[in-house]
Design a protein around this motif. Structure first.
Motif, PDB file in Angstrom:
ATOM      1  N   PHE A   1      -6.934  -9.773   5.790  1.00 38.79           N
ATOM      2  CA  PHE A   1      -8.171  -9.005   5.638  1.00 38.79           C
ATOM      3  C   PHE A   1      -8.819  -9.211   4.271  1.00 38.79           C
TER       4      PHE A   1
ATOM      5  N   GLY B   1      -9.182  -5.961   2.581  1.00 39.82           N
ATOM      6  CA  GLY B   1      -9.914  -4.928   3.311  1.00 39.82           C
ATOM      7  C   GLY B   1     -11.288  -5.327   3.800  1.00 39.82           C
TER       8      GLY B   1
ATOM      9  N   TYR C   1      -9.266  -7.847  -4.004  1.00 39.63           N
ATOM     10  CA  TYR C   1      -9.134  -6.795  -5.014  1.00 39.63           C
ATOM     11  C   TYR C   1     -10.136  -6.907  -6.161  1.00 39.63           C
TER      12      TYR C   1
ATOM     13  N   PRO D   1     -11.427  -6.994  12.551  1.00 37.32           N
ATOM     14  CA  PRO D   1     -10.027  -7.184  12.125  1.00 37.32           C
ATOM     15  C   PRO D   1      -9.180  -7.946  13.144  1.00 37.32           C
TER      16      PRO D   1
ATOM     17  N   TYR E   1     -13.311  -8.464  -2.283  1.00 33.74           N
ATOM     18  CA  TYR E   1     -12.435  -9.427  -1.626  1.00 33.74           C
ATOM     19  C   TYR E   1     -11.316  -9.763  -2.608  1.00 33.74           C
TER      20      TYR E   1
ATOM     21  N   GLY F   1       0.802  -1.223   0.000  1.00 36.09           N
ATOM     22  CA  GLY F   1       0.000   0.000   0.000  1.00 36.09           C
ATOM     23  C   GLY F   1       0.826   1.260   0.000  1.00 36.09           C
TER      24      GLY F   1
ATOM     25  N   PHE G   1      -6.021  -0.810  -4.496  1.00 32.92           N
ATOM     26  CA  PHE G   1      -6.556  -0.604  -3.148  1.00 32.92           C
ATOM     27  C   PHE G   1      -7.673   0.430  -3.075  1.00 32.92           C
TER      28      PHE G   1
ATOM     29  N   GLN H   1     -17.371  -2.245   2.536  1.00 36.35           N
ATOM     30  CA  GLN H   1     -16.609  -2.707   1.372  1.00 36.35           C
ATOM     31  C   GLN H   1     -17.269  -3.937   0.781  1.00 36.35           C
TER      32      GLN H   1
ATOM     33  N   ALA I   1     -11.426  -6.149   7.353  1.00 41.18           N
ATOM     34  CA  ALA I   1     -11.011  -5.054   8.225  1.00 41.18           C
ATOM     35  C   ALA I   1     -12.143  -4.036   8.339  1.00 41.18           C
ATOM     36  N   ARG I   2     -12.665  -3.626   7.196  1.00 42.05           N
ATOM     37  CA  ARG I   2     -13.721  -2.613   7.195  1.00 42.05           C
ATOM     38  C   ARG I   2     -15.105  -3.203   7.432  1.00 42.05           C
TER      39      ARG I   2
ATOM     40  N   ARG J   1      -1.671   3.251  12.217  1.00 43.12           N
ATOM     41  CA  ARG J   1      -2.129   1.880  11.990  1.00 43.12           C
ATOM     42  C   ARG J   1      -1.137   0.847  12.526  1.00 43.12           C
TER      43      ARG J   1
END
Length: 319
Positions: A219, A222, A236, A262, A234, A29, A37, A231, A225-226, A287
């Protein structure tokens, strides 16, 4: 500056000479790849994030020549230069990639990839070097006498990389590379999470062979996590409804037990004795501490059997 291992006990990385914490911070990232991302990462924020990693108790950082065409490595190199290089015991891992202009993934391209990486990182060797995403060429090309694996072995013999590994996606292909005996570490991503168990056979095979497993992207890019309310992607890509439904069930179960989603996603990986380290990407300085707190969040033991049953249906895994 905290020394690696002050807070996080070190684990043996397979049969290598390296000992690593259970958490490895990922640098993909940092390259600011919005097409992957969905967001940009300003350079100063990226450098500040690496500073936070270097100042913290986790001495393990993963990157690649291919992340942002070298941007991730350059940012890490900037932060390393500020502190005079990697701290004692710090494990810096990077990956060799094909020529970005031509796609050439020969042994010669691997050599050029490493040389550029060392320049950007400001080091003369690395503790751990991976062959990155070998699915971009055939297995036969990968194992050719003038191919990337042969060159990696030469690089290791020369001392430019203390240990070599293979990092990629397709599980069956990684198992073929594992079977060559050339690699000491295998990195799998998005395939051993609360939602996806594709990597089970790979992890078992590596464990049996004494090859270290590094599990990246717990994650799933993400989603874990989110949460599915924020979101719908999965690994990407837009997730199927079946995956989102299971993610929703997992999130609701965690909430009922007052466990952050998370935290469960991280510890699903770190609690597995077959996994040496879990790679978690960070793009903000704060983070770093937050991730370490989540990795230590108290989770009731009785929650795990139900979580294990909530993986997405197998025909929705990455494989």
């Amino acid at each position: 500056m905290s020394a690696p291992g002050d807070v996080f006990p070190l684990r043996q990385l397979g049969r290598t000479s390296l000992r690593v914490p259970e958490i490895c911070f990922g640098g993909s990232g940092l390259a600011s790849m919005p097409e992957v991302f969905g967001y940009d990462v300003p350079e100063e924020r990226a450098v500040a994030t690496v500073r936070a990693v270097l100042a913290g108790p986790v001495g393990f950082l993963d990157t690649s020549a291919g992340y942002g065409d070298g941007r991730s490595e350059r940012i890490i190199g900037t932060a390393l230069a500020e502190v005079g290089g990697p701290p004692p015991g710090f494990v810096l891992a990077t990956k060799v990639d094909p020529d970005p202009a031509t796609g050439d993934f020969s042994g010669a391209a691997v050599r050029r990839s490493l040389e550029s990486s060392l320049t950007r990182l400001g080091v003369d060797r690395v503790p751990l070097l991976y062959l990155h995403d070998p699915e971009r060429i055939s297995f036969e090309q990968g194992m050719a006498s003038d191919g990337p694996v042969a060159e990696l072995l030469r690089i290791q013999e020369e001392g430019l990389a203390r240990h070599i590994g293979v990092a990629g996606g397709p599980v069956d292909l990684l198992r073929r590379y594992l079977g060559t005996g050339a690699f000491e570490v295998v990195l799998t991503h998005n395939r051993w999470t609360l939602l996806d168990r594709s990597a089970e056979r790979l992890i078992d095979a590596a464990w049996a062979a004494g090859v270290a497993v590094v599990n990246a992207a717990p994650f799933g890019g993400g989603l874990l996590a989110r949460g599915p309310g924020r979101q719908d992607r999965y690994a990407y890509s837009v997730a199927d409804r079946a995956v989102l439904d299971r993610a929703r069930e997992i999130a609701e179960l965690c909430a009922a037990h007052e466990v952050p989603l998370p935290a469960a996603a991280i510890q699903f990986s770190t609690r597995d004795p077959r996994i040496a380290a879990t790679v978690i990407g960070v793009t903000r300085p704060e983070r770093v501490a937050e991730t370490l707190e989540l990795s230590r969040w108290p989770i009731p033991e009785e929650l795990w059997p139900t979580l294990h049953q909530l993986a997405a249906p197998a025909d929705h895994w990455q494989n």
